[in-house]
Scaffold this active site. Structure first.
Site, short mmCIF file in Angstrom:
data_model
loop_
_atom_site.label_atom_id
_atom_site.label_comp_id
_atom_site.label_asym_id
_atom_site.label_seq_id
_atom_site.Cartn_x
_atom_site.Cartn_y
_atom_site.Cartn_z
N GLY A 1 33.02 89.11 -125.16
CA GLY A 1 34.00 89.27 -124.10
C GLY A 1 34.65 90.64 -124.09
O GLY A 1 33.99 91.65 -124.36
N SER B 1 34.61 96.39 -123.72
CA SER B 1 33.69 95.27 -123.47
C SER B 1 32.81 95.11 -124.70
O SER B 1 32.21 96.06 -125.20
CB SER B 1 32.86 95.53 -122.21
OG SER B 1 32.24 96.79 -122.26
N GLY C 1 28.91 95.38 -117.61
CA GLY C 1 30.06 96.25 -117.83
C GLY C 1 30.64 96.77 -116.51
O GLY C 1 31.86 96.91 -116.37
N ASP C 2 29.78 97.04 -115.54
CA ASP C 2 30.25 97.52 -114.25
C ASP C 2 31.03 96.42 -113.53
O ASP C 2 32.05 96.68 -112.87
CB ASP C 2 29.06 97.97 -113.39
CG ASP C 2 28.21 99.01 -114.10
OD1 ASP C 2 28.75 99.74 -114.95
OD2 ASP C 2 27.00 99.08 -113.81
N GLY D 1 30.24 92.79 -125.19
CA GLY D 1 29.04 91.98 -124.97
C GLY D 1 29.40 90.50 -124.93
O GLY D 1 30.37 90.12 -124.26
#
Lengths: 308, 308
Positions: free
Chosen positions: A221, A216, A247-248, A218
């Protein structure tokens, strides 16, 4: 069902203050509490997507009781293992003037060998009914540093696909046990590989043992490097908001896509749309449904020129 | 016994961080918890001085359970009244590099009229066995702003001396009910009277209804203006440390001195020595016994030239 593991589950507390004044006394105008820790955030998003989801890990003390009571209000099934110490709190102090957040994270309870054994038994039992498992987050004191390697091997033995989302030494050790998918962020990937070039670093992480890597990045994408190819998926415009939990939500998108056997580009589209919709929501483990649905048709996926 | 009232009791949490970085993520290296709120701090110091001490007020929720469990480890008798909402937390973040503390205070639970009635019954019953009562601290939402006036009148009807330690409108209203002693600090006194000159302000506060006023002036000690005269007591040297709870220890010194019928200069000596010994201790409600005993013979008390 999908199983998520949160060894260092938390009671997430959010304080709003008109303006944070360090080294002074601040009156909090609003307090909110949620069950926290990466795996519990992932579980809440999975449940909101309609997947039967079971959360295990450790919870104890008054803070453990509080987070379990909050978890009981969600659709996630609670299979947390009791621990003698108190679950950690995380405190997010939101400055309403600047919008900035100051985060204070407790270390978490020390887990005894007996508690660890009990957890392993519970985990193996739960694997019997799991279609996939997510191993998420930092470790509380007392848990062996190779824990994610052990949990990955147990899942692979049971034929259950594993997603690993952690950092530092637990990530390094976990990769060697060959999880199906690792989801580091850019910083975690750079710390692991020494490279700040995402494609190079993701390929390196694959060589270290992960069957696929979804990094990931930020606002840029997610970059996926898999046996079938490499793709980058990005939101169509810059999303303003609070990145906590994005992120989760990406993990929930990737894991649900895996269970539903979606093609990689569709998994990435879902993960990016969920991530962006979480940036627009007030808290980790939640997402803005309108943003999610709008972005599903607008996320841009590009085949990465370099093969994996 | 001595009764202390803490309407907004708290679970006091202290976090130590190597260096507080605002607008960033901070890993806490050490967590400690104590029962808090001014009245509970006063009660702990009174109990440490050997006085039978009963603490009432409100406690509720998981945080209330936690603070009561910690209170049970002290010599203070718990007569807190259950409340439906959760007791507030206060979070003190200690920066280990600078020694500065950033304080985050939750507002506290809303108290219902029925809970308030229950408290009044408990309070009146406890007054029957009390030799003195301390009314301390801020009010939780839902409690009438003239509460300390009501509690002062009930104590005076029962023949129990009252010490009032609060600020703002609750202080202003409380004074009108003629407590035996008010203990504002310099800021509270200035806010009440509009004067930053302590002697003038303390005399003004007496005219507003307090039989005596003992103003805590930080490193300058305590100024008392009473019917029998005016005195200022000060530590013999500058005391370095954490001033949190110093005022609460002063209250315990003044109140124990009142119950023991000590002359005013001796009460002030004790209050100043306890205050200074608290500055040298790690937390509110605790004091460094060696510092206390050393200072008892060294505090300087001067008759104030101006009569009360």
């Amino acid at each position: 069902m999908i199983l998520t593991v949160t060894l260092n589950a938390a009671l997430d507390i959010t304080y709003r203050v008109p303006r944070l004044r360090p080294h002074s006394t601040n009156r909090i105008t609003e307090v909110s509490e949620r069950p926290g820790g990466k795996g519990l955030n992932v579980a809440r998003v999975l449940a909101a997507l309609g997947h039967r989801t079971v959360a295990t890990g450790f919870a104890g003390g008054g803070t453990g009781d509080a987070l379990r009571a909050l978890l009981a209000e969600t659709d996630v099934t609670d299979a947390l293992v009791p621990v003698g110490g108190a679950s950690r709190r995380t405190v997010a102090v939101v400055d309403e003037t600047t919008g900035d957040t100051t985060q204070l994270n407790e270390p978490g309870p020390t887990v005894s060998p007996a508690e660890w054994d009990t957890f392993l038994g519970t985990y193996r039992e739960l694997l019997g009914g799991a279609r996939a498992v997510a191993l998420c987050g930092s470790l509380p004191p007392g848990v062996p540093v190779d824990v994610y390697a052990r949990l990955t091997r147990a899942a692979r033995t049971a034929g259950v696909p594993v997603l690993l989302d952690t950092s530092g030494e637990p990530l390094r050790r976990g990769l060697a046990a060959r999880p199906d998918l690792a989801k580091p962020n850019a910083d975690e990937l750079a710390a692991l590989t020494g490279s700040t070039e995402p494609l190079r670093a993701a390929r390196d992480a694959r060589r270290r043992g992960a069957h696929a890597v979804a990094a990931s990045l930020g606002p840029d994408g997610i970059l996926a490097v898999t046996a079938d190819g490499a793709w980058q998926a990005a939101p169509p415009w810059r999303i303003a908001g609070n990145p906590t939990g994005a992120g989760d939500s990406a993990v929930a998108g990737l894991l649900s896509g895996l269970v539903e056997e979606l093609p990689w580009p569709d998994r990435l589209t879902r993960a990016v749309a969920l991530s962006a919709a979480t940036v627009r929501a007030p808290a980790a483990g939640e997402f803005d449904v309108a943003t999610y649905e709008e972005l599903l048709s607008r996320v841009v996926v590009t085949d990465h020129p370099a093969a994996a």
